[in-house]
Structures are given as C-alpha cells and as structure tokens.
Design a protein around this motif. Structure first.
Motif, mmCIF file in Angstrom:
data_model
loop_
_atom_site.group_PDB
_atom_site.id
_atom_site.type_symbol
_atom_site.label_atom_id
_atom_site.label_comp_id
_atom_site.label_asym_id
_atom_site.label_seq_id
_atom_site.Cartn_x
_atom_site.Cartn_y
_atom_site.Cartn_z
ATOM 1 N N GLY A 348 -72.970 22.253 -5.464
ATOM 2 C CA GLY A 348 -72.537 21.699 -6.740
ATOM 3 C C GLY A 348 -72.990 20.284 -6.996
ATOM 4 O O GLY A 348 -73.846 19.740 -6.303
ATOM 5 N N VAL A 349 -72.380 19.695 -8.023
ATOM 6 C CA VAL A 349 -72.670 18.328 -8.451
ATOM 7 C C VAL A 349 -71.364 17.561 -8.520
ATOM 8 O O VAL A 349 -70.334 18.100 -8.945
ATOM 9 C CB VAL A 349 -73.354 18.322 -9.838
ATOM 10 C CG1 VAL A 349 -73.425 16.924 -10.408
ATOM 11 C CG2 VAL A 349 -74.755 18.915 -9.734
ATOM 12 N N VAL A 350 -71.410 16.308 -8.090
ATOM 13 C CA VAL A 350 -70.206 15.476 -8.071
ATOM 14 C C VAL A 350 -70.399 14.267 -8.974
ATOM 15 O O VAL A 350 -71.385 13.533 -8.844
ATOM 16 C CB VAL A 350 -69.877 15.002 -6.637
ATOM 17 C CG1 VAL A 350 -68.681 14.050 -6.646
ATOM 18 C CG2 VAL A 350 -69.578 16.199 -5.751
ATOM 19 N N LEU A 351 -69.465 14.077 -9.880
ATOM 20 C CA LEU A 351 -69.384 12.867 -10.690
ATOM 21 C C LEU A 351 -68.298 11.981 -10.096
ATOM 22 O O LEU A 351 -67.186 12.446 -9.830
ATOM 23 C CB LEU A 351 -69.016 13.214 -12.139
ATOM 24 C CG LEU A 351 -68.581 12.035 -13.011
ATOM 25 C CD1 LEU A 351 -69.778 11.191 -13.406
ATOM 26 C CD2 LEU A 351 -67.827 12.514 -14.250
ATOM 27 N N ARG A 352 -68.608 10.706 -9.909
ATOM 28 C CA ARG A 352 -67.609 9.774 -9.388
ATOM 29 C C ARG A 352 -67.621 8.506 -10.248
ATOM 30 O O ARG A 352 -68.665 7.892 -10.436
ATOM 31 C CB ARG A 352 -67.882 9.425 -7.927
ATOM 32 C CG ARG A 352 -66.807 8.513 -7.312
ATOM 33 C CD ARG A 352 -67.102 8.197 -5.854
ATOM 34 N NE ARG A 352 -66.996 9.360 -5.009
ATOM 35 C CZ ARG A 352 -68.033 10.004 -4.465
ATOM 36 N NH1 ARG A 352 -69.266 9.563 -4.685
ATOM 37 N NH2 ARG A 352 -67.854 11.064 -3.700
ATOM 38 N N VAL A 353 -66.463 8.154 -10.771
ATOM 39 C CA VAL A 353 -66.300 6.920 -11.545
ATOM 40 C C VAL A 353 -65.293 6.045 -10.802
ATOM 41 O O VAL A 353 -64.122 6.398 -10.677
ATOM 42 C CB VAL A 353 -65.814 7.208 -12.980
ATOM 43 C CG1 VAL A 353 -65.691 5.903 -13.764
ATOM 44 C CG2 VAL A 353 -66.765 8.167 -13.687
ATOM 45 N N THR A 354 -65.768 4.907 -10.306
ATOM 46 C CA THR A 354 -64.947 4.026 -9.477
ATOM 47 C C THR A 354 -64.862 2.647 -10.118
ATOM 48 O O THR A 354 -65.874 2.110 -10.564
ATOM 49 C CB THR A 354 -65.551 3.893 -8.069
ATOM 50 O OG1 THR A 354 -65.652 5.192 -7.478
ATOM 51 C CG2 THR A 354 -64.683 3.004 -7.187
ATOM 52 N N ASP A 355 -63.658 2.103 -10.176
ATOM 53 C CA ASP A 355 -63.501 0.747 -10.692
ATOM 54 C C ASP A 355 -62.680 -0.086 -9.717
ATOM 55 O O ASP A 355 -61.939 0.452 -8.883
ATOM 56 C CB ASP A 355 -62.837 0.752 -12.079
ATOM 57 C CG ASP A 355 -61.374 1.171 -12.042
ATOM 58 O OD1 ASP A 355 -60.536 0.407 -11.521
ATOM 59 O OD2 ASP A 355 -61.051 2.269 -12.541
ATOM 60 N N ASP A 356 -62.808 -1.409 -9.828
ATOM 61 C CA ASP A 356 -62.074 -2.319 -8.957
ATOM 62 C C ASP A 356 -60.923 -2.984 -9.718
ATOM 63 O O ASP A 356 -60.564 -4.127 -9.460
ATOM 64 C CB ASP A 356 -63.007 -3.392 -8.369
ATOM 65 C CG ASP A 356 -63.711 -4.207 -9.456
ATOM 66 O OD1 ASP A 356 -63.452 -3.955 -10.655
ATOM 67 O OD2 ASP A 356 -64.510 -5.086 -9.109
ATOM 68 N N GLY A 357 -60.348 -2.238 -10.651
ATOM 69 C CA GLY A 357 -59.301 -2.781 -11.508
ATOM 70 C C GLY A 357 -57.915 -2.731 -10.901
ATOM 71 O O GLY A 357 -57.738 -2.613 -9.681
ATOM 72 N N ALA A 358 -56.907 -2.780 -11.797
ATOM 73 C CA ALA A 358 -55.517 -2.909 -11.369
ATOM 74 C C ALA A 358 -54.993 -1.681 -10.652
ATOM 75 O O ALA A 358 -54.084 -1.773 -9.818
ATOM 76 C CB ALA A 358 -54.633 -3.204 -12.585
ATOM 77 N N GLY A 359 -55.558 -0.504 -10.942
ATOM 78 C CA GLY A 359 -55.064 0.708 -10.318
ATOM 79 C C GLY A 359 -53.693 1.107 -10.858
ATOM 80 O O GLY A 359 -53.098 0.416 -11.685
ATOM 81 N N PHE A 360 -53.180 2.238 -10.376
ATOM 82 C CA PHE A 360 -51.865 2.717 -10.812
ATOM 83 C C PHE A 360 -51.358 3.740 -9.812
ATOM 84 O O PHE A 360 -52.097 4.185 -8.922
ATOM 85 C CB PHE A 360 -51.957 3.336 -12.208
ATOM 86 C CG PHE A 360 -52.858 4.552 -12.284
ATOM 87 C CD1 PHE A 360 -52.341 5.837 -12.162
ATOM 88 C CD2 PHE A 360 -54.228 4.409 -12.476
ATOM 89 C CE1 PHE A 360 -53.160 6.952 -12.224
ATOM 90 C CE2 PHE A 360 -55.065 5.516 -12.539
ATOM 91 C CZ PHE A 360 -54.525 6.799 -12.420
ATOM 92 N N ASP A 361 -50.107 4.122 -9.971
ATOM 93 C CA ASP A 361 -49.510 5.175 -9.146
ATOM 94 C C ASP A 361 -49.608 6.472 -9.931
ATOM 95 O O ASP A 361 -48.887 6.653 -10.922
ATOM 96 C CB ASP A 361 -48.052 4.846 -8.837
ATOM 97 C CG ASP A 361 -47.413 5.884 -7.921
ATOM 98 O OD1 ASP A 361 -47.978 6.988 -7.782
ATOM 99 O OD2 ASP A 361 -46.341 5.599 -7.358
ATOM 100 N N PRO A 362 -50.469 7.396 -9.553
ATOM 101 C CA PRO A 362 -50.633 8.626 -10.331
ATOM 102 C C PRO A 362 -49.340 9.402 -10.514
ATOM 103 O O PRO A 362 -49.117 9.999 -11.564
ATOM 104 C CB PRO A 362 -51.656 9.421 -9.503
ATOM 105 C CG PRO A 362 -52.416 8.390 -8.735
ATOM 106 C CD PRO A 362 -51.405 7.338 -8.409
ATOM 107 N N HIS A 363 -48.465 9.405 -9.505
ATOM 108 C CA HIS A 363 -47.224 10.167 -9.602
ATOM 109 C C HIS A 363 -46.280 9.540 -10.625
ATOM 110 O O HIS A 363 -45.677 10.234 -11.447
ATOM 111 C CB HIS A 363 -46.550 10.249 -8.236
ATOM 112 C CG HIS A 363 -47.418 10.881 -7.189
ATOM 113 N ND1 HIS A 363 -47.741 12.220 -7.204
ATOM 114 C CD2 HIS A 363 -48.057 10.351 -6.104
ATOM 115 C CE1 HIS A 363 -48.524 12.500 -6.170
ATOM 116 N NE2 HIS A 363 -48.732 11.369 -5.491
#
Length: 407
Positions: A348-363
């Motif tokens: 397959g093919v993988v797309l990855r978008v990464t940032d060095d920002g504030a982040g968050f709690d997904p839950h």
C-alpha cells in the motif's frame, strides 16, 4: 548545423512549431525535451523545473526507458551540476560530466553519461528551468582513423550508441550546438510561460464554476432541508391523533432525505479536484504544500518516496485527508513545521502529516464532541479500505497516518 543550413533551419522550425502547439505545461516540457534531443543528436535529454525547496517541481526526460526511470528513483535534488544551470544561470559544456568536481549524487541505476551540455531557461532574469543534454550521438567516422575508415566503410554512417569522451579531451557538443540550444531555450521560455498562463486562466475558470456550483448546491440543499424540517414537524404533530397520516409524512421525510443525499453525491463527484486528473496525487500534494508554505508562517514541506498512481477514489481520499490534516495543523495547532510525506509500504501507500504544534488528547476531544474532522478523515479512509491512526498529546504535536492498499 551539420546537416546544412536548409535542413538545419527546417529542423529548428519544426521544433518551435511543435512547442507552440501545446497548452498544457507537461506537454510543453515533453516537447521541448524531445525536440532538443532530436535537434542536437543527443542520446539523453532532460528538463527540470525548480521548486522553492531545493528540488524539482517537474523533471522530464527523453531517451530513458520507463524501466530505467523507475529504477533511478525519486526526482533529483538541486545539487552538483544540475544546480549550476539554476544558480549560476550560464551554459555548461563538458567533455565528461563524470570528471567534473560538481558531479555527485547520481543514482547507481542512472544511465552512463559523458558529453554534457546544459543551459538555463530564463524568463527575463528569472530562471524557470534548466535543459540538459548528454552523450552526443556523432557518426562513427568522426572518431575513426583513416585505417579504421578503410576497414569499416559499410559502417561509416552508423551512429555510436554508447559514446565515449573524445581522445583529444574535447566535448562532442560544439559551440554551434550550444548556440542552437540557446535559441531553443529562449523559445522554450516563451512556450512554458504561455502554458502556465493558460493553466492559471483555466484554474480561474474552474474556481468560478465551482463557486457557481456551490451557490446552486446551497440553494438546492437549503430547500430540501426546509422541506424536511416542515414535513418532520407535521409528522410529529400527527403521531398521536392520526398515526396513518404521520406515517405518510415520515415516508415523505425519507424520500426528501434520499433526494438531498443524491444531490450532494452528484456535487461531490462534479467537484473532484481537477489537479488530480491533470497532474496526479504526488504533484497535487506537492503544489498544495508549496502554496500553504507561502501562505502561512509555519514551514510546510512535502516528500514522496516511490509512490505510483492509485485508483481515482483512493487518490481523492488521500488528498482530502491530507487537506483536512493540514487545515487542522495550520489553523489550530500553532505549529512551526508541518511535514507531509507520501511513501510506499508493503501492499500500500502511507500518507503521514506531522506537526510540532500544541497537540491534544484524542480521547478528550472525542468525548467533548470536537472531532468532526477526525470522523471525516476516518470515514474517507475506511471508504477506500484503508486505516487511519492519530497520535497526539498536549505539547507533543500530532501525527495523522493514513494507509491505503495499492500503489
């Protein structure tokens, strides 16, 4: 011109006419490269259009087979001899490019080259591309001794397919070749600029058409939703005193909802990004990253590794997820750097978008209901048989990874 003034002029005229016939940038680039290789009798030709990040937005070759091109790997970077034409903006004529101190970083699968002629393509003072030729295909008689010519008369008109540097150390490409290529490069600049203007005009037309469609869609859906609301209210009022009529109203609600869904689906199909059809996923993502990098204070980069064309539905899903992830990173995370990568992975093919920002709690975000973007990305991914993972934590940035089969 070794063929004589008349035939040489005809060849130049044919090349210039061929360039002027095309309006698509990609077609213009291919025509320039093929014309240059044929006109100057070279084994290989290439044309690179630089981006603003040390690489090439487009790189077109002629004389290299599809199998060779795939084996070479990713597009070259702006380094060594390739960068000379872009940064120094002057012609380079070399007897053996491999012996030049700037020769570096060529893949092992790259064809063997010796004679080299390179020239920048300029629009005014701006270098908008670089044209490269390698391995002058000179007649065998040009390098043969008198004795050799006597023993190989029948091969005197043969063309050498694997050139070697001349014994006297001079470049097989002549000053006349350089002047001819310069004429071609000047007209190539005009053809390329015209093609870019045409594509921008077409993009404006597409934007206007999409605005019209959006307006029509808004009107149609608003009417359907208004009807849905009134019909649902009528059904609610009738449930207790006239269940039969309430049932009929609910059936009408279902019919209106189906009509609205069909209109939305048709609109989505019509609004499929034109760039995907024209340029493919990799070029479209690279262009969008470039535009966002210039429009935002955050640094936005894009890298692709070994990705081939995907089915249309998968390409659109990957693009939409990338757009959503980029929107979130640039609008909400406060990131200084956003990195987009597209790479092959087994199966397959993988797309990855990464940032060095504030982040968050997904839950926490999911429980609070602030997850429409993530839901949309998951729906698009699952719709093409893929998987989506989200890695984030407060203060730790965010990584969105989408994997789809194929490619």
């Amino acid at each position: 011109m070794s063929q004589g003034p008349r035939s040489g002029l005809a060849a130049v005229s044919s090349a210039l006419l061929a360039m002027s016939r095309h309006l698509e940038v990609r077609d213009v680039l291919k025509t320039i490269v093929a014309s240059a290789r044929e006109l100057l009798g070279a084994q290989y030709a290439a044309l690179g259009v630089p981006d603003d990040h040390g690489g090439f937005a487009q790189f077109v070759v002629d004389g290299v087979s599809d199998a060779q091109w795939k084996a070479i790997g990713p597009l070259p970077r702006q380094h060594g001899i390739l960068a000379a034409m872009l940064h120094e903006a002057k012609a380079e004529r070399l007897a053996d490019v491999r012996k030049d101190p700037r020769f570096e970083g060529w893949p092992s699968a790259h064809p063997n080259m010796s004679d080299f002629l390179g020239l920048p393509i300029k629009d005014g003072d701006e270098v908008i591309g670089a044209l490269f030729l390698a391995n002058k295909l000179r007649p065998a008689t040009e390098k043969a001794s008198a004795a050799e010519r006597g023993s190989a008369t029948e091969e005197s008109s043969a063309t050498e397919r694997h050139p070697r540097p001349r014994r006297d150390g001079s470049c097989a490409f002549t000053q006349e070749d350089e002047e001819l290529l310069d004429i071609l490069a000047q007209h190539a600049a005009i053809a390329l600029t015209n093609a870019r203007l045409y594509e921008r005009s077409r993009e404006l037309t597409i934007v206007e058409e999409r605005s019209r469609l959006a307006h029509e869609l808004h009107d149609a859906v608003s009417q359907k939703l208004f009807s849905l609301r009134l019909t649902a209210q009528a059904a609610a009022a009738l449930v207790d005193r006239d269940p039969a009529r309430a049932k009929g109203e609910l059936q009408q609600v279902a019919a209106l909802a189906a009509e609205a869904a069909d209109e939305l689906r048709d609109a989505v199909v019509e609004l499929r990004p034109a760039a995907l059809d024209e340029d493919g996923l990799v070029a479209t993502l690279r262009t969008q990253a470039h535009v966002l990098d210039r429009a935002h204070s955050a640094r936005v980069t894009f890298e692709s590794r070994g990705v081939r064309a995907l089915p249309a539905a998968q390409e659109e899903a990957v693009l939409r997820v990338a757009q959503e992830a980029l929107h979130n990173a640039l609008r909400h995370s406060g990131a200084e750097h956003v990195e987009v990568t597209l790479a092959r992975r087994a199966g397959g093919v993988v797309l990855r978008v990464t940032d060095d920002g504030a982040g968050f709690d997904p839950h926490t975000t999911r429980r609070a209901g602030r997850h429409l973007g993530l839901v949309s990305m998951r729906d698009r991914t699952s719709g093409v048989g893929g998987t989506l993972t989200v890695q984030s934590a407060p203060g730790k940035g965010t990584t969105i990874e989408m994997e789809v089969p194929g490619g």
